[in-house]
Design a protein around this motif. Structure first.
Motif, PDB file in Angstrom:
ATOM      1  N   UNK A   3     -23.282  14.369  -6.913  1.00  0.00           N
ATOM      2  CA  UNK A   3     -22.981  15.978  -6.552  1.00  0.00           C
ATOM      3  C   UNK A   3     -22.398  16.125  -6.088  1.00  0.00           C
ATOM      4  N   UNK A   4     -23.705  16.236  -4.997  1.00  0.00           N
ATOM      5  CA  UNK A   4     -23.463  17.101  -3.524  1.00  0.00           C
ATOM      6  C   UNK A   4     -22.960  16.883  -2.416  1.00  0.00           C
ATOM      7  N   UNK A   5     -22.281  15.296  -2.361  1.00  0.00           N
ATOM      8  CA  UNK A   5     -20.863  14.777  -1.565  1.00  0.00           C
ATOM      9  C   UNK A   5     -19.427  15.629  -2.212  1.00  0.00           C
ATOM     10  N   UNK A   6     -19.564  15.655  -3.592  1.00  0.00           N
ATOM     11  CA  UNK A   6     -17.840  16.387  -3.293  1.00  0.00           C
ATOM     12  C   UNK A   6     -18.166  17.258  -3.550  1.00  0.00           C
ATOM     13  N   UNK A   7     -19.014  17.880  -3.601  1.00  0.00           N
ATOM     14  CA  UNK A   7     -19.629  19.525  -3.049  1.00  0.00           C
ATOM     15  C   UNK A   7     -18.865  19.804  -1.137  1.00  0.00           C
ATOM     16  N   UNK A   8     -18.986  18.838  -0.546  1.00  0.00           N
ATOM     17  CA  UNK A   8     -19.532  18.411   0.379  1.00  0.00           C
ATOM     18  C   UNK A   8     -17.411  17.935   0.636  1.00  0.00           C
ATOM     19  N   UNK A   9     -17.206  17.286   0.199  1.00  0.00           N
ATOM     20  CA  UNK A   9     -15.837  16.744   0.981  1.00  0.00           C
ATOM     21  C   UNK A   9     -14.760  18.242   0.561  1.00  0.00           C
ATOM     22  N   UNK A  10     -15.234  19.249  -0.827  1.00  0.00           N
ATOM     23  CA  UNK A  10     -14.788  20.564  -1.015  1.00  0.00           C
ATOM     24  C   UNK A  10     -14.452  21.324   0.358  1.00  0.00           C
ATOM     25  N   UNK A  11     -15.999  21.374   0.935  1.00  0.00           N
ATOM     26  CA  UNK A  11     -16.013  22.190   1.901  1.00  0.00           C
ATOM     27  C   UNK A  11     -15.077  21.569   2.873  1.00  0.00           C
ATOM     28  N   UNK A  12     -14.554  20.392   3.303  1.00  0.00           N
ATOM     29  CA  UNK A  12     -13.484  20.356   4.405  1.00  0.00           C
ATOM     30  C   UNK A  12     -12.809  20.175   3.734  1.00  0.00           C
ATOM     31  N   UNK A  13     -11.993  20.476   2.774  1.00  0.00           N
ATOM     32  CA  UNK A  13     -10.957  20.569   2.694  1.00  0.00           C
ATOM     33  C   UNK A  13     -10.179  19.300   1.594  1.00  0.00           C
ATOM     34  N   UNK A  14     -10.651  18.888   0.834  1.00  0.00           N
ATOM     35  CA  UNK A  14     -10.237  17.704   0.470  1.00  0.00           C
ATOM     36  C   UNK A  14     -10.947  17.891  -0.978  1.00  0.00           C
ATOM     37  N   UNK A  15      -9.841  17.861  -2.220  1.00  0.00           N
ATOM     38  CA  UNK A  15      -9.796  18.498  -3.604  1.00  0.00           C
ATOM     39  C   UNK A  15     -10.352  17.071  -4.491  1.00  0.00           C
ATOM     40  N   UNK A  16     -11.736  17.556  -4.698  1.00  0.00           N
ATOM     41  CA  UNK A  16     -12.945  16.267  -5.044  1.00  0.00           C
ATOM     42  C   UNK A  16     -13.655  17.014  -5.892  1.00  0.00           C
ATOM     43  N   UNK A  17     -13.857  15.997  -7.039  1.00  0.00           N
ATOM     44  CA  UNK A  17     -14.062  15.900  -8.140  1.00  0.00           C
ATOM     45  C   UNK A  17     -15.204  15.255  -8.215  1.00  0.00           C
ATOM     46  N   UNK A  18     -16.320  15.631  -9.447  1.00  0.00           N
ATOM     47  CA  UNK A  18     -16.908  14.269  -9.536  1.00  0.00           C
ATOM     48  C   UNK A  18     -16.995  14.352 -11.279  1.00  0.00           C
ATOM     49  N   UNK A  19     -17.187  13.188 -11.526  1.00  0.00           N
ATOM     50  CA  UNK A  19     -17.530  12.471 -12.791  1.00  0.00           C
ATOM     51  C   UNK A  19     -18.380  11.736 -12.961  1.00  0.00           C
ATOM     52  N   UNK A  20     -19.937  12.326 -14.109  1.00  0.00           N
ATOM     53  CA  UNK A  20     -21.165  11.898 -14.350  1.00  0.00           C
ATOM     54  C   UNK A  20     -20.946  11.689 -15.619  1.00  0.00           C
ATOM     55  N   UNK A  21     -21.881  11.197 -16.349  1.00  0.00           N
ATOM     56  CA  UNK A  21     -22.649  10.804 -17.815  1.00  0.00           C
ATOM     57  C   UNK A  21     -23.288  11.907 -18.167  1.00  0.00           C
ATOM     58  N   UNK A  22     -23.048  11.953 -19.720  1.00  0.00           N
ATOM     59  CA  UNK A  22     -23.912  12.952 -19.880  1.00  0.00           C
ATOM     60  C   UNK A  22     -24.969  12.500 -20.359  1.00  0.00           C
ATOM     61  N   UNK A  23     -25.805  13.356 -20.183  1.00  0.00           N
ATOM     62  CA  UNK A  23     -27.602  12.905 -20.975  1.00  0.00           C
ATOM     63  C   UNK A  23     -27.791  12.701 -21.869  1.00  0.00           C
ATOM     64  N   UNK A  24     -28.445  11.824 -22.179  1.00  0.00           N
ATOM     65  CA  UNK A  24     -29.225  11.631 -23.669  1.00  0.00           C
ATOM     66  C   UNK A  24     -30.848  11.651 -23.203  1.00  0.00           C
ATOM     67  N   UNK A  25     -31.291  12.618 -24.738  1.00  0.00           N
ATOM     68  CA  UNK A  25     -31.945  13.581 -24.551  1.00  0.00           C
ATOM     69  C   UNK A  25     -33.394  13.207 -24.850  1.00  0.00           C
ATOM     70  N   UNK A  26     -33.010  11.525 -24.993  1.00  0.00           N
ATOM     71  CA  UNK A  26     -34.759  10.466 -25.136  1.00  0.00           C
ATOM     72  C   UNK A  26     -34.823  10.400 -23.657  1.00  0.00           C
TER      73      UNK A  26
END
Length: 558
Positions: free
Chosen positions: A76-99
């Motif tokens: 997540x932090x990497x995608x944020x930092x890439x946007x700070x550099x002017x790159x259009x970055x998107x993070x893709x992650x999994x959904x959490x499990x309640x377990x």
């Protein structure tokens, strides 16, 4: 430092319509779920299908430890930092499990100042995808048991039922149960049990599907059981496909949210990496590749599990060509792999760190074997000493791998600028361009594929197949499943199938105790060691420290 919940509650979120608009998504291509979340229509992917793909970067990690490595936080932090550099970055992650949320591991929305928001919704029931997946699986179970009860027209052998009901919660009491007790009208008695939702094949199918037609075709192929002649009985034969797809009509759509600094995040699916393939959905990743300059994705647990399955199952299936990888490590996790106790990890120990570096070095070698450039991100903690950090840098330099610090947990995007610059250089100005190649060719057979992964990724001396696994291997091959890729279910804590063999063990044997086909997902699961498909709660569950106050303030969620 403030807690994750406190930081999340103080963040200012944009309306999800603004996040969508910034990506060029049209109003009719998403369905808002309140102010902060939205479901992305598959028609969006149809419209942008001809666009060139952006860069695809996999975030993975060394073997996880009780101390935690912060892989999702780094993503997540990497995608944020890439946007700070002017790159259009998107993070893709999994959904959490309640377990894990209510157990010991916690949620999966990142942490500190590198979070996906709204973290409370994301970590709890989000947009209902988990419930829909569980409902589709359990409907299939109900139809199977109804077929048994209604005269068993398909000749199902009640001792050879593969399918189990699921629940998105850690509950060891449900691992082994007997159903159908009571009167004759209450069903056919048989032994069964529950798995956690993220372990079921419906979850794997949802995360590998290319669209609704493909989803239905995959659901139809699910092997639910076998008859007396050991012929497979499928979901299609139980006439379950249409109703299951109907239950998944919204769950198939990826979810759009945002990070703490409004960077777009597409969150979808959540298979476990030791039980299943451990990656977010192909649909989510494909959308991100078409919408942004950089897609930052991740695979669960260590690179020997999640990254291997991403490269050997997901990428060949989806046609992805990764441009680079980031291997996340922490000094304390390396010391743990070198033999330092959990309670002493805050104390400098260069000897333990030096021994533990073997774990990182093996993961680097493995990632390179796929033809994918790799750099190491050290997730910094306050107790890390300069001598320890210097030793990590020295060993990485000796391997010829770039290593950078990451402080996104404490500093957000500002703490990831060095990492973001390194990723841009790796992807746009590589010294050795990516030449991605999966480890094995599935058509060589299940045994060969399993042995290749065990020897070249785990570094096992040999693979032992139990008599049960041998008979299943022969039966699956005869039934036409011998050319599928393999998904090896293994402990996340070690390269071996023994969770106590830390670091970079050698001289061990991997034991495959049983095999099971996931015909709809398109792989065969090989079970090693003691892998629980229904985890239990720890002695002190995280749930015991959670609460909500009258004004809506959440306590204890992380």
């Amino acid at each position: 430092m403030k807690s994750d919940v406190e930081i999340a509650m103080e963040a200012t979120l944009k309306p999800i319509s603004q996040v969508a608009e910034a990506l060029g998504i049209q109003p009719e291509e998403y369905d808002p779920y309140g102010r902060d979340k939205a479901k992305l229509s598959l028609s969006l992917l149809d419209r942008i299908a001809d666009r060139p793909d952006g860069k695809l970067v996999l975030v993975t990690a060394i073997n996880p430890t009780p101390a935690g490595e912060g892989k999702t936080t780094t993503n997540i932090g990497l995608s944020m930092a890439l946007n700070r550099l002017g790159k259009k970055a998107i993070t893709t992650i999994r959904e959490p499990s309640l377990g894990p949320v209510f157990g010991i591991k916690g949620g999966a929305a990142g942490g500190g100042y590198a979070q996906v928001l709204p973290m409370d919704d994301l970590n709890l029931q989000f947009t209902g995808d988990m419930e829909a997946i569980g409902a589709a699986n359990n409907l299939l179970c109900a139809l199977l048991d109804n077929s048994l009860h209604q005269g068993n027209p398909l000749g199902i052998d009640s001792q050879r039922v593969e399918l189990r009901r699921v629940l998105d919660m850690n509950d060891r009491a449900l691992r082994n149960i007997v159903i159908g007790l009571g009167k004759r009208s209450d069903g056919v008695p048989r032994e069964s049990g529950f798995d956690i939702t993220v372990a079921c094949e419906v979850m794997a199918i949802l995360c590998l599907t290319a669209g609704m037609d493909d989803l239905k075709a995959r659901l139809a192929r699910i092997v639910t059981s076998y008859n007396g002649d050991f012929d497979a009985v499928t979901a299609e034969q139980l006439e379950a496909t249409g109703a299951m797809a109907l239950l998944l009509k919204d769950a198939i759509k990826p979810n759009l949210v945002q990070t703490i600094d409004n960077t777009p995040a597409i969150v979808h699916g959540g298979p476990f990496a030791n039980i299943a393939h451990g990656c977010n959905s192909v649909l989510a990743t494909r959308m991100a590749l078409k919408l942004g300059d950089y897609t930052i994705t991740e695979a669960g647990f260590g690179a020997d599990l999640g990254a291997e399955k991403f490269f050997d199952i997901v990428c060949p299936s989806a046609g992805f060509q990764p441009d680079g990888s980031v291997l996340v490590a922490t000094v304390r996790a390396l010391k743990y792999n070198g033999g330092q106790g959990v309670k002493e990890l805050g104390t400098e120990d260069l000897d333990a760190l030096g021994r533990g570096m073997a774990n990182l070095e093996r993961h680097v070698e493995n990632l390179r074997s796929y033809g994918v450039p790799v750099l190491v991100a050290i997730n910094r903690f306050p107790a890390d000493t300069e001598a320890e950090l210097a030793l990590v840098r020295e060993r990485c330099t000796a391997m010829g791998v770039r290593v950078v610090d990451s402080e996104v947990f404490a500093k957000g995007a500002d703490g990831g600028i060095e990492l973001a610059n390194a990723v841009v250089e790796m992807c746009e100005h590589p010294t050795q361009p990516a030449r991605f190649q999966p480890l094995y060719r599935p058509e060589q057979g299940l045994r060969a594929s399993i042995e290749r992964v065990a020897r070249e990724i785990y570094r096992a001396d040999s693979v032992h197949f139990t008599s049960l696994a041998e008979s299943q291997l022969a039966r699956l091959t005869k039934a036409g499943f011998g050319g599928l890729p393999v998904c090896i279910a293994k402990t996340q804590y070690s390269f071996s199938d023994d969770p106590h063999l830390l670091g970079a063990p050698t001289g061990f044997e991997i034991t495959v105790r049983e095999l099971s086909v996931r015909a709809g997902a398109g792989f065969v699961v090989a079970f090693t060691g003691n892998i629980m498909t229904m985890p239990g709660l720890p002695r002190h569950p995280a749930a015991a420290g959670m609460d909500i106050e009258a004004d809506g303030t959440i306590i204890g969620l992380s």
